[in-house]
Design a protein around this motif. Structure first.
Motif, short mmCIF file in Angstrom:
data_model
loop_
_atom_site.label_atom_id
_atom_site.label_comp_id
_atom_site.label_asym_id
_atom_site.label_seq_id
_atom_site.Cartn_x
_atom_site.Cartn_y
_atom_site.Cartn_z
N ASP A 16 34.47 42.22 101.04
CA ASP A 16 34.31 40.78 100.78
C ASP A 16 32.86 40.45 100.43
O ASP A 16 32.60 39.62 99.57
N ALA A 17 31.93 41.09 101.11
CA ALA A 17 30.51 40.80 100.86
C ALA A 17 30.10 41.24 99.46
O ALA A 17 29.20 40.66 98.87
N LEU A 18 30.75 42.28 98.92
CA LEU A 18 30.39 42.77 97.60
C LEU A 18 31.05 41.99 96.47
O LEU A 18 30.62 42.06 95.34
N MET A 19 32.10 41.26 96.78
CA MET A 19 32.78 40.46 95.77
C MET A 19 31.91 39.25 95.44
O MET A 19 31.37 38.61 96.32
N ARG A 20 31.85 38.93 94.17
CA ARG A 20 30.94 37.88 93.72
C ARG A 20 31.57 36.49 93.69
O ARG A 20 30.88 35.49 93.83
N TYR A 21 32.89 36.43 93.52
CA TYR A 21 33.54 35.14 93.34
C TYR A 21 34.69 34.93 94.34
O TYR A 21 35.35 35.87 94.75
N PRO A 50 45.15 43.01 90.85
CA PRO A 50 44.58 44.36 90.81
C PRO A 50 43.87 44.70 92.13
O PRO A 50 43.55 43.83 92.93
N LYS A 51 43.64 45.97 92.33
CA LYS A 51 43.00 46.45 93.56
C LYS A 51 41.57 45.92 93.70
O LYS A 51 41.00 45.97 94.78
N THR A 52 41.01 45.39 92.63
CA THR A 52 39.66 44.84 92.70
C THR A 52 39.65 43.43 93.29
O THR A 52 38.60 42.82 93.40
N TYR A 70 39.10 37.04 96.74
CA TYR A 70 37.74 37.47 96.41
C TYR A 70 37.82 38.54 95.33
O TYR A 70 38.66 39.44 95.41
N THR A 71 36.95 38.41 94.32
CA THR A 71 36.98 39.33 93.20
C THR A 71 35.65 39.27 92.45
O THR A 71 34.87 38.35 92.64
N ASP A 72 35.46 40.23 91.57
CA ASP A 72 34.32 40.19 90.66
C ASP A 72 34.75 39.69 89.27
O ASP A 72 33.91 39.49 88.41
N SER A 73 36.07 39.52 89.08
CA SER A 73 36.57 39.11 87.77
C SER A 73 37.66 38.04 87.91
O SER A 73 38.85 38.36 87.94
N PRO A 74 37.26 36.77 87.98
CA PRO A 74 38.24 35.70 88.13
C PRO A 74 39.28 35.63 87.01
O PRO A 74 40.45 35.37 87.26
N LEU A 75 38.85 35.87 85.76
CA LEU A 75 39.80 35.79 84.65
C LEU A 75 40.82 36.92 84.70
O LEU A 75 41.99 36.74 84.34
N SER A 97 40.84 27.74 90.24
CA SER A 97 39.42 27.54 90.03
C SER A 97 38.67 28.62 90.79
O SER A 97 39.22 29.24 91.70
N TYR A 98 37.44 28.86 90.38
CA TYR A 98 36.63 29.83 91.12
C TYR A 98 35.21 29.31 91.28
O TYR A 98 34.79 28.39 90.59
N ARG A 99 34.52 29.92 92.21
CA ARG A 99 33.11 29.62 92.43
C ARG A 99 32.45 30.89 92.93
O ARG A 99 33.11 31.82 93.39
#
Length: 159
Positions: A16-21, A50-52, A70-75, A97-99
Motif C-alpha cells: 500500500d505504501a508503494l502504490m501512488r494512487y 490486475p495484480k498491480t 490502491y494502484t500505480d495505474s488508475p486508468l 475517481s482517483y487521487r
C-alpha cells in the motif's frame, strides 16, 4: 520470530505504501440490495483487477458505497473493471475517481468528461447519481483536453 500473519501484514502495508494512487469506485448506496450482494461484488472486483491493484475494502453510508483500490495505474484499473464488470447497469450507476495517496484533489475517470466534484461524503441535498446532476457532463471535450481524465471541480455549483 515473526509470524506468518505478521509477515503478510507487513507486506500488505508495504505494498500500500508503494502504490501512488487511491482509486474509488462509487455507487449509490441503494445499488446493492443486500450485504451479500455487496460482498459478492467486492470479490468480483478483486478478481477482475490486475495484480498491480490492491482492493482495500469498502465504505457505505451518506448515500454512497465506495470501494477503495490502491494502484500505480488508475486508468488500467478502470479498463480492467470495465472489461470484466462493466455492464450497462453497473456503468450507469458508477463514478470512478482517483487521487494521489497523500493528496486531496480528485481526477474523475468515469463517466468520461465528468467535471463534477467528487467526494466520499456529499453534502445534504447533493445526489451525484441524479439525472439532473448527470446533465452537467459535456458530450464532447474541449480541443486538446483528454476525455479520460477530468479534474473534479472543487465544489458543487449553487442550486
Amino acid at each position: 520470530m515473526a509470524t506468518v500473519r505478521g509477515i503478510v501484514a507487513f507486506v500488505d502495508n508495504l505494498t500500500d505504501a508503494l502504490m501512488r494512487y487511491q482509486v474509488i469506485f462509487q455507487f449509490p448506496e441503494t445499488f446493492f440490495a443486500t450485504h451479500e450482494d455487496l460482498i459478492e461484488f467486492e470479490n468480483k472486483l478483486v478478481e477482475s483487477l490486475p495484480k498491480t491493484c490492491d482492493v482495500d475494502g469498502y465504505d457505505t453510508g451518506s448515500g454512497t458505497t465506495n470501494f477503495f483500490v490502491y494502484t500505480d495505474s488508475p486508468l488500467a484499473a478502470l479498463k480492467h473493471f470495465r472489461t470484466y464488470l462493466g455492464t450497462n447497469k453497473v456503468e450507469k450507476n458508477l463514478r470512478v475517481s482517483y487521487r494521489e495517496v497523500d493528496g486531496d484533489a480528485y481526477t474523475n475517470v468515469w463517466p468520461f468528461r465528468d467535471p463534477r466534484p467528487f467526494d466520499i461524503d456529499y453534502p445534504k441535498g447533493i445526489d451525484p447519481f441524479s439525472a439532473k446532476s448527470k446533465r452537467s457532463i459535456p458530450k464532447r471535450s474541449p480541443p486538446g483536453v483528454s476525455k479520460f481524465e477530468t479534474p473534479a471541480a472543487a465544489e458543487w455549483p449553487s442550486q
